[in-house]
Design an enzyme around this catalytic site. Sequence first.
Site, PDB file in Angstrom:
ATOM      1  N   THR A  49      57.223 -86.643 -11.966  1.00  0.00           N
ATOM      2  CA  THR A  49      56.028 -87.028 -12.719  1.00  0.00           C
ATOM      3  C   THR A  49      55.826 -88.533 -12.836  1.00  0.00           C
ATOM      4  OG1 THR A  49      57.266 -86.869 -14.811  1.00  0.00           O
ATOM      5  CG2 THR A  49      56.029 -84.928 -14.105  1.00  0.00           C
ATOM      6  N   THR A  70      58.253 -80.516 -10.051  1.00  0.00           N
ATOM      7  CA  THR A  70      57.803 -80.325 -11.432  1.00  0.00           C
ATOM      8  C   THR A  70      56.825 -79.161 -11.472  1.00  0.00           C
ATOM      9  OG1 THR A  70      55.920 -81.837 -11.141  1.00  0.00           O
ATOM     10  CG2 THR A  70      57.986 -82.801 -11.933  1.00  0.00           C
ATOM     11  N   ASP A 146      45.265 -67.658 -24.603  1.00  0.00           N
ATOM     12  CA  ASP A 146      45.169 -68.163 -23.235  1.00  0.00           C
ATOM     13  C   ASP A 146      43.774 -67.821 -22.712  1.00  0.00           C
ATOM     14  OD1 ASP A 146      45.336 -68.539 -20.393  1.00  0.00           O
ATOM     15  OD2 ASP A 146      47.518 -68.502 -20.578  1.00  0.00           O
ATOM     16  N   ARG A 211      52.352 -81.268 -22.574  1.00  0.00           N
ATOM     17  CA  ARG A 211      52.062 -82.642 -22.183  1.00  0.00           C
ATOM     18  C   ARG A 211      51.627 -83.386 -23.439  1.00  0.00           C
ATOM     19  NH1 ARG A 211      54.656 -81.921 -18.344  1.00  0.00           N
ATOM     20  NH2 ARG A 211      54.170 -82.201 -16.135  1.00  0.00           N
ATOM     21  N   ASP A 234      58.377 -83.003 -27.853  1.00  0.00           N
ATOM     22  CA  ASP A 234      59.133 -83.384 -26.667  1.00  0.00           C
ATOM     23  C   ASP A 234      58.266 -84.213 -25.724  1.00  0.00           C
ATOM     24  OD1 ASP A 234      61.509 -83.140 -24.876  1.00  0.00           O
ATOM     25  OD2 ASP A 234      60.065 -82.104 -23.586  1.00  0.00           O
ATOM     26  N   GLU A 239      53.888 -91.990 -23.340  1.00  0.00           N
ATOM     27  CA  GLU A 239      55.310 -92.184 -23.060  1.00  0.00           C
ATOM     28  C   GLU A 239      55.484 -92.982 -21.764  1.00  0.00           C
ATOM     29  OE1 GLU A 239      56.858 -88.219 -20.861  1.00  0.00           O
ATOM     30  OE2 GLU A 239      56.236 -87.836 -22.937  1.00  0.00           O
ATOM     31  N   HIS A 256      61.174 -85.931 -23.690  1.00  0.00           N
ATOM     32  CA  HIS A 256      60.592 -85.154 -22.585  1.00  0.00           C
ATOM     33  C   HIS A 256      61.686 -84.520 -21.729  1.00  0.00           C
ATOM     34  CE1 HIS A 256      56.738 -84.899 -19.914  1.00  0.00           C
ATOM     35  NE2 HIS A 256      57.461 -83.791 -19.845  1.00  0.00           N
ATOM     36  N   GLY A 259      62.657 -79.241 -20.434  1.00  0.00           N
ATOM     37  CA  GLY A 259      62.932 -78.477 -19.226  1.00  0.00           C
ATOM     38  C   GLY A 259      64.169 -78.916 -18.472  1.00  0.00           C
ATOM     39  N   TYR A 260      64.987 -79.771 -19.080  1.00  0.00           N
ATOM     40  CA  TYR A 260      66.096 -80.382 -18.346  1.00  0.00           C
ATOM     41  C   TYR A 260      67.379 -79.547 -18.397  1.00  0.00           C
ATOM     42  CZ  TYR A 260      63.953 -84.862 -17.114  1.00  0.00           C
ATOM     43  OH  TYR A 260      63.178 -85.835 -16.548  1.00  0.00           O
TER      44      TYR A 260
END
Length: 349
Positions: A49, A70, A146, A211, A234, A239, A256, A259-260
């Site tokens: 990203t 990503t 959604d 995001r 997060d 950022e 952020h 997802g790590y």
Amino acid sequence: MLNRPLIVIEDKIPFIKGCLEPYAEVLYLHPDQFCRETVADADAMIVRTRTRCNAELLANTKIKFIATATIGTDHIDMQWCRSAGIEVQNAPGCNAPAVAQYVWATLLCLNKKPQHTTIGIVGCGNVGSIVAQWGRMLGANVLICDPPKAELANPDEQQIFLTLEEILPLCDVVTLHTPLTTHGAHPTFHLIGERQLSLMRDGSTLINAARGPVVDTRALISICPKRNISLAIDCWEGEPDINLELLHIADIATPHIAGYSLQGKQRATRMSIESTFRFLKDNNFIDALTEIPVKNLTPEYIPHYSLSAQQIIESYNPLSDTKKLKASPQDFERLRADYQYRNEPQMSE
């Protein structure tokens, strides 16, 4: 002998070094080193990203393919790439279990009891659907918002979709899992602002692991303390230069890294290698029978049958990452770059 293509790869992508060298010339660049001159002669790129893929970088280059390790693609000017004949492939769902782990570990750290919690999931794609699946396993009442999916839903299906205005007042927790979009029928930029926050319950919790600009930072700072809405952030607007007022009021604040996970990073790299191989084969850079070198990387996520709150708590504690970021917000990028990938919870069948 087939021509050897040139592939430029962002050097922060883990587990990729050595995988493509037998089939291509490979150049690894730091994100700050990506410019038109350094990528001009490349046939393909693999990025994350932090590399902005647009006309400024790509015009008058040989690039015909971009793989991003990503889920999101908001760092890529998709319309311009299409007009320039550049194929783009992302890694959908690669870190979805890790983000679900982040969400539920956060709620458990905030002493939310799943059996007594109504959670509203805004955006039920690869990530949101796993957050929902785990929520049901844990005994939570799961509600879904959604709009794009709601428009495509079969009336005979059991899934009920609520609008954003309907879901917000009903939930103890609202967690965001949308892409960042500014156009189209359902733009998500500043999806959560003052009006939406006013609809939430006093004492509820808002999680942004989507995001940063999906929420309006100034609205969070203005409304949440007055309404006792707890925040888990997060993803941040602007950022790595994050808003220190928002950092101060956030109960969970991380750089952020939702997802790590080790497995998520391996999935992302595997998916990027696979899509790059397809490009190389389609363009006759490698033989169609060449085997993709991803044997040691985690395959796609397969839902398991059982997951407990204890398994999640034992796998990750977001309070540790919160302490680090609150102590050194100026080190946002370093904390992210040096993050020790965690393992996803071990589920039993």
